[in-house]
Motif scaffolding. Structure first.
Motif, mmCIF file in Angstrom:
data_model
loop_
_atom_site.group_PDB
_atom_site.id
_atom_site.type_symbol
_atom_site.label_atom_id
_atom_site.label_comp_id
_atom_site.label_asym_id
_atom_site.label_seq_id
_atom_site.Cartn_x
_atom_site.Cartn_y
_atom_site.Cartn_z
ATOM 1 N N ASP A 63 59.597 32.888 4.828
ATOM 2 C CA ASP A 63 59.558 31.429 4.855
ATOM 3 C C ASP A 63 58.089 31.030 4.787
ATOM 4 O O ASP A 63 57.383 31.011 5.788
ATOM 5 C CB ASP A 63 60.221 30.923 6.155
ATOM 6 C CG ASP A 63 60.501 29.444 6.100
ATOM 7 O OD1 ASP A 63 60.239 28.824 5.052
ATOM 8 O OD2 ASP A 63 60.980 28.902 7.109
ATOM 9 N N ASP A 111 61.960 17.918 0.002
ATOM 10 C CA ASP A 111 61.343 19.244 -0.058
ATOM 11 C C ASP A 111 60.099 19.076 -0.928
ATOM 12 O O ASP A 111 60.205 18.854 -2.133
ATOM 13 C CB ASP A 111 62.300 20.280 -0.668
ATOM 14 C CG ASP A 111 61.770 21.693 -0.441
ATOM 15 O OD1 ASP A 111 60.540 21.830 -0.306
ATOM 16 O OD2 ASP A 111 62.573 22.642 -0.389
ATOM 17 N N THR A 116 58.616 27.515 -2.910
ATOM 18 C CA THR A 116 57.255 27.814 -2.428
ATOM 19 C C THR A 116 56.865 29.264 -2.705
ATOM 20 O O THR A 116 55.708 29.547 -3.026
ATOM 21 C CB THR A 116 57.158 27.519 -0.913
ATOM 22 O OG1 THR A 116 57.477 26.151 -0.715
ATOM 23 C CG2 THR A 116 55.770 27.772 -0.379
ATOM 24 N N PHE A 183 69.243 34.792 -3.926
ATOM 25 C CA PHE A 183 69.426 35.997 -3.101
ATOM 26 C C PHE A 183 69.174 35.623 -1.650
ATOM 27 O O PHE A 183 68.308 34.781 -1.384
ATOM 28 C CB PHE A 183 68.422 37.094 -3.482
ATOM 29 C CG PHE A 183 68.500 37.549 -4.908
ATOM 30 C CD1 PHE A 183 69.692 37.507 -5.618
ATOM 31 C CD2 PHE A 183 67.367 38.047 -5.541
ATOM 32 C CE1 PHE A 183 69.752 37.935 -6.933
ATOM 33 C CE2 PHE A 183 67.423 38.478 -6.850
ATOM 34 C CZ PHE A 183 68.607 38.418 -7.552
ATOM 35 N N ILE A 185 67.359 35.573 1.707
ATOM 36 C CA ILE A 185 65.930 35.840 1.925
ATOM 37 C C ILE A 185 65.587 36.149 3.380
ATOM 38 O O ILE A 185 64.554 36.719 3.668
ATOM 39 C CB ILE A 185 65.048 34.666 1.444
ATOM 40 C CG1 ILE A 185 65.428 33.351 2.140
ATOM 41 C CG2 ILE A 185 65.095 34.514 -0.063
ATOM 42 C CD1 ILE A 185 64.410 32.240 1.945
ATOM 43 N N LEU A 234 70.928 27.804 2.768
ATOM 44 C CA LEU A 234 70.027 26.745 2.287
ATOM 45 C C LEU A 234 69.736 25.733 3.389
ATOM 46 O O LEU A 234 70.514 25.577 4.332
ATOM 47 C CB LEU A 234 70.665 26.015 1.099
ATOM 48 C CG LEU A 234 70.760 26.828 -0.200
ATOM 49 C CD1 LEU A 234 71.636 26.097 -1.208
ATOM 50 C CD2 LEU A 234 69.377 27.098 -0.773
HETATM 51 C C1 IPD Z 1 63.886 28.032 -1.037
HETATM 52 C C2 IPD Z 1 64.374 27.989 -2.473
HETATM 53 C C3 IPD Z 1 65.090 29.266 -2.851
HETATM 54 C C4 IPD Z 1 66.231 29.559 -1.909
HETATM 55 C C5 IPD Z 1 65.758 29.563 -0.472
HETATM 56 C C6 IPD Z 1 65.053 28.265 -0.127
HETATM 57 P P1 IPD Z 1 61.717 26.645 -0.283
HETATM 58 O O1 IPD Z 1 63.304 26.801 -0.672
HETATM 59 O O2 IPD Z 1 65.227 26.898 -2.684
HETATM 60 O O3 IPD Z 1 65.633 29.224 -4.140
HETATM 61 O O4 IPD Z 1 66.798 30.795 -2.231
HETATM 62 O O5 IPD Z 1 66.894 29.722 0.356
HETATM 63 O O6 IPD Z 1 64.597 28.323 1.199
HETATM 64 O O7 IPD Z 1 61.517 27.402 0.992
HETATM 65 O O8 IPD Z 1 60.953 27.228 -1.401
HETATM 66 O O9 IPD Z 1 61.521 25.190 -0.140
#
Ligand code: IPD
Length: 298
Positions: A63, A111, A116, A183, A185, A234
């Motif tokens: 993150d 967002d 990121t 995927f 994360i 998400l």
């Molecule tokens: C992430 C992106 C990514 C997804 C993650 C999100 P962030 O958001 O949307 O595609 O797989 O679950 O956390 O952290 O880049 O704003």
């Protein structure tokens, strides 16, 4: 002597998009003008990162956050606050502002950079994602895919658009679909179910893609580049705007169990109607144990 000059290219909204926004909805038009400042800031930093490393902080496992996420959120939240002081603001990096409580009343959700991790690595797929939520559902949406300078937007009941042109989901036989996903994360406790779901899908269609930005994935589903998309884990700011984009483009969006609680549960499946049906059916089979527990949390 050869002079080498570098130019910074920044994403800009086209005149056509600006004119269309002005006709469509004044709140969305103002939001887009504010987001434009942040988009310029992010694009400049993206160009600069090619010669200067980015400062990356880690909030939790996989993150990431950069100064650019925070800068983008500041630009947008301050801009919205000035014009709409009574509408609360929920952003990924700073949450709601002190003294503001989020209720059933409308609120902005942002967002500042969705994708990121991509941004940090210079992988050129990342978006700003902003929505206005009323009674728990998005009613205004803007997703800007920065490197491609693509402005996706929607107003409830008025359709979805990309750079001034209407967009629609693409419903085709499942064997001809391309499906987006993310995927896991951080939470790998459902990795097996995810792998089984993905495995079943890619043996029956044109394949699957992991672009790394859920907001972009949803915008791509709304515009027919993907025929469907699914992901769990998400956050609400990753998906609020994209949910409306897909719905207004004629698609179906639900959580993994057919409900409308995506912003709370963090899982989402969407697509053109027949694609949503097919992917939901595959998910339901692999997540049957969670359904049996009658919990929407997975
Ligand atoms: C992430 C992106 C990514 C997804 C993650 C999100 P962030 O958001 O949307 O595609 O797989 O679950 O956390 O952290 O880049 O704003």
């Amino acid at each position: 002597m050869i002079m080498i000059t570098t130019t910074i290219t920044t994403a800009t909204m086209t005149i056509e998009t600006e004119q269309h926004l002005a006709k469509l909805d004044s709140k969305l038009q103002f939001a887009a003008d504010t987001v434009k400042e942040a988009v310029k800031f992010i694009s400049e930093r993206h160009e600069q990162r090619k010669v200067r490393p980015l400062g990356i902080q880690v909030k939790g496992r996989n993150d990431l956050v950069t100064e650019v996420d925070k800068g983008s959120e500041n630009i947008i939240s301050e801009g919205l606050k000035k014009k709409y002081p009574d509408i609360p603001f929920l952003g990924e990096e700073f949450g709601s502002r002190p003294g503001e409580t989020l209720t059933e009343k409308p609120y902005w959700i942002l967002d500042p950079i969705d994708g990121t991790t991509n941004f940090s690595h210079g992988f050129p797929v990342f978006s700003v994602s902003l929505a206005l939520v009323e009674n728990g559902q998005p009613v205004l949406a803007l997703v800007v895919e920065i490197v491609r300078d693509e402005w996706f937007y929607a107003v409830k009941g008025k359709g979805s658009f990309l750079n001034g042109k209407p967009i629609k989901v693409e419903d085709v036989p499942f064997s001809q679909t391309l499906i987006g996903t993310g995927f896991p994360i951080a939470d790998f406790s459902h990795l097996t179910q995810f792998q089984q779901t993905l495995g079943e899908i890619i043996q029956q269609n044109h394949g699957a893609r992991r672009a790394g930005s859920a907001a972009t994935d949803l915008a791509y589903t709304a515009s027919g580049r993907f025929n469907g998309f699914f992901e769990y884990g998400l956050k609400p700011w990753d998906m609020a705007a994209g949910i409306l984009l897909v719905r207004e483009a004629g698609g179906i969006v639900t959580d993994y169990f057919g409900g409308n609680n995506m912003l709370e549960t963090g899982h989402l499946v969407c697509g053109a109607p027949s694609v949503h049906r097919k992917v939901s059916e595959i998910i339901t089979r692999h997540y049957a144990a969670f359904l049996a527990e009658k919990t929407h949390r997975i």
